[in-house]
Design a protein around this motif. Structure first.
Motif, PDB file in Angstrom:
ATOM      1  N   ILE A 137       0.863  -1.181   0.000  1.00  0.00           N
ATOM      2  CA  ILE A 137       0.000   0.000   0.000  1.00  0.00           C
ATOM      3  C   ILE A 137       0.900   1.230   0.000  1.00  0.00           C
ATOM      4  O   ILE A 137       1.582   1.510   0.982  1.00  0.00           O
ATOM      5  CB  ILE A 137      -0.934   0.017   1.233  1.00  0.00           C
ATOM      6  CG1 ILE A 137      -1.763  -1.269   1.308  1.00  0.00           C
ATOM      7  CG2 ILE A 137      -1.841   1.243   1.184  1.00  0.00           C
ATOM      8  CD1 ILE A 137      -2.720  -1.475   0.165  1.00  0.00           C
ATOM      9  N   GLY A 138       0.909   1.967  -1.097  1.00  0.00           N
ATOM     10  CA  GLY A 138       1.790   3.126  -1.249  1.00  0.00           C
ATOM     11  C   GLY A 138       2.966   2.762  -2.127  1.00  0.00           C
ATOM     12  O   GLY A 138       3.817   1.963  -1.733  1.00  0.00           O
ATOM     13  N   LEU A 139       3.040   3.332  -3.320  1.00  0.00           N
ATOM     14  CA  LEU A 139       4.045   2.894  -4.287  1.00  0.00           C
ATOM     15  C   LEU A 139       5.360   3.640  -4.193  1.00  0.00           C
ATOM     16  O   LEU A 139       6.436   3.040  -4.249  1.00  0.00           O
ATOM     17  CB  LEU A 139       3.484   3.036  -5.710  1.00  0.00           C
ATOM     18  CG  LEU A 139       4.428   2.631  -6.839  1.00  0.00           C
ATOM     19  CD1 LEU A 139       4.712   1.136  -6.796  1.00  0.00           C
ATOM     20  CD2 LEU A 139       3.849   3.043  -8.191  1.00  0.00           C
ATOM     21  N   LEU A 190      10.403  -0.943  -3.383  1.00  0.00           N
ATOM     22  CA  LEU A 190      10.105  -2.175  -2.660  1.00  0.00           C
ATOM     23  C   LEU A 190       9.597  -3.251  -3.610  1.00  0.00           C
ATOM     24  O   LEU A 190      10.025  -4.407  -3.557  1.00  0.00           O
ATOM     25  CB  LEU A 190       9.075  -1.909  -1.557  1.00  0.00           C
ATOM     26  CG  LEU A 190       9.603  -1.308  -0.263  1.00  0.00           C
ATOM     27  CD1 LEU A 190       8.457  -0.829   0.612  1.00  0.00           C
ATOM     28  CD2 LEU A 190      10.440  -2.330   0.500  1.00  0.00           C
ATOM     29  N   SER A 191       8.692  -2.869  -4.495  1.00  0.00           N
ATOM     30  CA  SER A 191       8.139  -3.823  -5.444  1.00  0.00           C
ATOM     31  C   SER A 191       9.222  -4.417  -6.331  1.00  0.00           C
ATOM     32  O   SER A 191       9.291  -5.639  -6.527  1.00  0.00           O
ATOM     33  CB  SER A 191       7.075  -3.133  -6.308  1.00  0.00           C
ATOM     34  OG  SER A 191       6.526  -4.027  -7.244  1.00  0.00           O
ATOM     35  N   ASN A 192      10.085  -3.565  -6.867  1.00  0.00           N
ATOM     36  CA  ASN A 192      11.158  -4.051  -7.743  1.00  0.00           C
ATOM     37  C   ASN A 192      12.087  -5.017  -7.031  1.00  0.00           C
ATOM     38  O   ASN A 192      12.483  -6.061  -7.574  1.00  0.00           O
ATOM     39  CB  ASN A 192      11.973  -2.870  -8.279  1.00  0.00           C
ATOM     40  CG  ASN A 192      11.262  -2.115  -9.378  1.00  0.00           C
ATOM     41  OD1 ASN A 192      10.159  -2.472  -9.792  1.00  0.00           O
ATOM     42  ND2 ASN A 192      11.877  -1.048  -9.856  1.00  0.00           N
ATOM     43  N   VAL A 223       5.071   8.514 -12.700  1.00  0.00           N
ATOM     44  CA  VAL A 223       6.444   8.949 -12.415  1.00  0.00           C
ATOM     45  C   VAL A 223       7.329   7.751 -12.094  1.00  0.00           C
ATOM     46  O   VAL A 223       8.483   7.682 -12.529  1.00  0.00           O
ATOM     47  CB  VAL A 223       6.456   9.978 -11.264  1.00  0.00           C
ATOM     48  CG1 VAL A 223       7.872  10.183 -10.730  1.00  0.00           C
ATOM     49  CG2 VAL A 223       5.882  11.308 -11.733  1.00  0.00           C
ATOM     50  N   ALA A 224       6.805   6.789 -11.350  1.00  0.00           N
ATOM     51  CA  ALA A 224       7.574   5.574 -11.031  1.00  0.00           C
ATOM     52  C   ALA A 224       7.946   4.835 -12.311  1.00  0.00           C
ATOM     53  O   ALA A 224       9.071   4.329 -12.446  1.00  0.00           O
ATOM     54  CB  ALA A 224       6.774   4.676 -10.096  1.00  0.00           C
ATOM     55  N   ARG A 225       7.023   4.773 -13.246  1.00  0.00           N
ATOM     56  CA  ARG A 225       7.294   4.098 -14.522  1.00  0.00           C
ATOM     57  C   ARG A 225       8.322   4.871 -15.347  1.00  0.00           C
ATOM     58  O   ARG A 225       9.260   4.288 -15.900  1.00  0.00           O
ATOM     59  CB  ARG A 225       6.002   3.974 -15.324  1.00  0.00           C
ATOM     60  CG  ARG A 225       4.980   2.996 -14.781  1.00  0.00           C
ATOM     61  CD  ARG A 225       3.661   3.166 -15.517  1.00  0.00           C
ATOM     62  NE  ARG A 225       2.641   2.219 -15.062  1.00  0.00           N
ATOM     63  CZ  ARG A 225       1.336   2.425 -15.220  1.00  0.00           C
ATOM     64  NH1 ARG A 225       0.906   3.535 -15.829  1.00  0.00           N
ATOM     65  NH2 ARG A 225       0.467   1.528 -14.795  1.00  0.00           N
ATOM     66  N   ASP A 226       8.140   6.182 -15.418  1.00  0.00           N
ATOM     67  CA  ASP A 226       8.942   7.003 -16.335  1.00  0.00           C
ATOM     68  C   ASP A 226      10.357   7.282 -15.831  1.00  0.00           C
ATOM     69  O   ASP A 226      11.283   7.440 -16.640  1.00  0.00           O
ATOM     70  CB  ASP A 226       8.227   8.340 -16.598  1.00  0.00           C
ATOM     71  CG  ASP A 226       6.936   8.172 -17.381  1.00  0.00           C
ATOM     72  OD1 ASP A 226       6.718   7.072 -17.944  1.00  0.00           O
ATOM     73  OD2 ASP A 226       6.139   9.134 -17.420  1.00  0.00           O
ATOM     74  N   ASP A 285      12.200   3.207 -13.130  1.00  0.00           N
ATOM     75  CA  ASP A 285      12.296   1.830 -13.634  1.00  0.00           C
ATOM     76  C   ASP A 285      11.353   0.874 -12.925  1.00  0.00           C
ATOM     77  O   ASP A 285      11.682  -0.311 -12.714  1.00  0.00           O
ATOM     78  CB  ASP A 285      13.742   1.298 -13.508  1.00  0.00           C
ATOM     79  CG  ASP A 285      14.741   2.144 -14.282  1.00  0.00           C
ATOM     80  OD1 ASP A 285      14.337   2.748 -15.293  1.00  0.00           O
ATOM     81  OD2 ASP A 285      15.915   2.210 -13.871  1.00  0.00           O
ATOM     82  N   PHE A 286      10.172   1.376 -12.527  1.00  0.00           N
ATOM     83  CA  PHE A 286       9.188   0.516 -11.874  1.00  0.00           C
ATOM     84  C   PHE A 286       8.769  -0.595 -12.828  1.00  0.00           C
ATOM     85  O   PHE A 286       8.319  -0.348 -13.937  1.00  0.00           O
ATOM     86  CB  PHE A 286       7.976   1.347 -11.446  1.00  0.00           C
ATOM     87  CG  PHE A 286       6.806   0.548 -10.959  1.00  0.00           C
ATOM     88  CD1 PHE A 286       6.971  -0.478 -10.046  1.00  0.00           C
ATOM     89  CD2 PHE A 286       5.515   0.843 -11.406  1.00  0.00           C
ATOM     90  CE1 PHE A 286       5.880  -1.214  -9.597  1.00  0.00           C
ATOM     91  CE2 PHE A 286       4.423   0.127 -10.959  1.00  0.00           C
ATOM     92  CZ  PHE A 286       4.602  -0.913 -10.052  1.00  0.00           C
ATOM     93  N   VAL A 287       8.938  -1.833 -12.389  1.00  0.00           N
ATOM     94  CA  VAL A 287       8.677  -3.006 -13.216  1.00  0.00           C
ATOM     95  C   VAL A 287       7.247  -3.492 -13.013  1.00  0.00           C
ATOM     96  O   VAL A 287       6.797  -3.684 -11.880  1.00  0.00           O
ATOM     97  CB  VAL A 287       9.660  -4.153 -12.862  1.00  0.00           C
ATOM     98  CG1 VAL A 287       9.306  -5.427 -13.607  1.00  0.00           C
ATOM     99  CG2 VAL A 287      11.092  -3.725 -13.154  1.00  0.00           C
TER     100      VAL A 287
END
Length: 295
Positions: free
Chosen positions: A88-90, A95-97, A120-123, A126-128
């Motif tokens: 909860i909270g990106l 953490l996800s990566n 923004v995380a994607r751009d 490098d959020f996978v």
């Protein structure tokens, strides 16, 4: 005081060199991406201050920047090979990566209320995202309510939602923690990123204890963050912890996570409660989190 002055001297050159490479106003906040030499940071620009949400070394994306992120992996001393993870909270997706790299077969669900943060995380960070690593735009509490209705269960639930000042008040109540508990597997663990300072510390502790019973604080002397580990049925034995440290150390080393250090900073509340017994539990009717945070 001397430590603060030394810290300021060390970081001042870097503050001066910071460059804003992205800025936007979302539905919830002003979002900044700042670059400082090799360091890329996501920040929320509030009325009174900037709060740093996530950072990444561009030359070494695996290496974790923040101490609280490293402390979150103390969870792995309580669970083995998590299959279903809820975050909860990106933030920048750090953490996800990291969890995806450690456990490529795990299903990871990221829930973030602000679609601009996901973009923004994607751009920039490098959020996978894959078939097994997903992101959803939704309030964390609504997501968990619906997950409970669908009888979904998670081995590892990470609560890391911040609004820039503190944790949103509706994600700090007895009722919310009960909802979180309802979607936790029997052998699962909840890891909550919070703080060890302010009067709110006592109320948070009392509220977690009211719902989960005795829990573990993970606190190091590097900053005021603490990670609360709750929901487990029994504290691992010293032998179990030592075996897990040995097994996990080489896996976490590339991320600059010292599992031995973390194992030495597990403070179990059983028989060691450090809040008054009459501390008021936070509820949906009484949850002045942001006010208590400044006391």
């Amino acid at each position: 005081m001397l430590r603060v002055l030394i810290w300021l001297v060390l970081i001042m050159p870097f503050i001066a060199q910071s460059k804003v490479i992205h800025k936007e106003r979302s539905l919830y906040r002003n979002i900044l991406v700042e670059k400082n030499a090799d360091l890329l940071c996501l920040k929320f620009n509030e009325k009174t201050r900037k709060s740093t949400q996530s950072c990444m070394y561009q030359s070494d994306p695996k290496k974790l920047v923040f101490n609280y992120t490293k402390m979150t992996f103390a969870s792995l001393l309580f669970i083995d090979n998590p299959k279903n993870v809820l975050i909860i909270g990106l933030g920048g997706g750090t953490l996800s990566n990291t969890i995806h790299e450690l456990y490529p077969n795990a299903h990871i669900e990221n829930v973030e209320i602000d679609p601009a943060v996901i973009k923004v995380a994607r751009d920039y960070f490098d959020f996978v995202e894959t078939d097994s690593v997903t992101s959803k735009v939704q309030d964390g509490r609504i997501f968990i309510k619906r997950a409970a209705l669908k009888k979904q269960k998670y081995d590892w639930i990470i609560l890391d939602a911040f609004n820039g000042d503190y944790i949103p008040e509706h994600l700090l109540t007895k009722e919310f923690f009960a909802e979180v508990k309802s979607v936790l597997t029997n052998n699962g663990v909840v890891a909550a990123n919070t703080f060890s300072s302010s009067k709110l510390y006592q109320h948070e502790s009392a509220t977690y204890f009211d719902v989960f019973g005795d829990f573990v604080n993970v606190v190091t002397d590097k900053d005021s963050n603490r990670i609360i580990l709750a929901g487990f049925h029994a504290m691992p034995t010293e032998q179990q912890i030592a075996e897990r440290v040995k097994r996990l150390t080489p896996k976490l080393a590339p991320y600059d996570v010292d599992m031995q250090l973390l194992s030495e900073h597990l403070f179990y509340t059983k028989g060691n409660q450090d809040w008054p017994k009459d501390t008021k539990v936070l509820t949906d009717q009484y949850s002045p989190a942001n006010l208590l945070n400044y006391q």
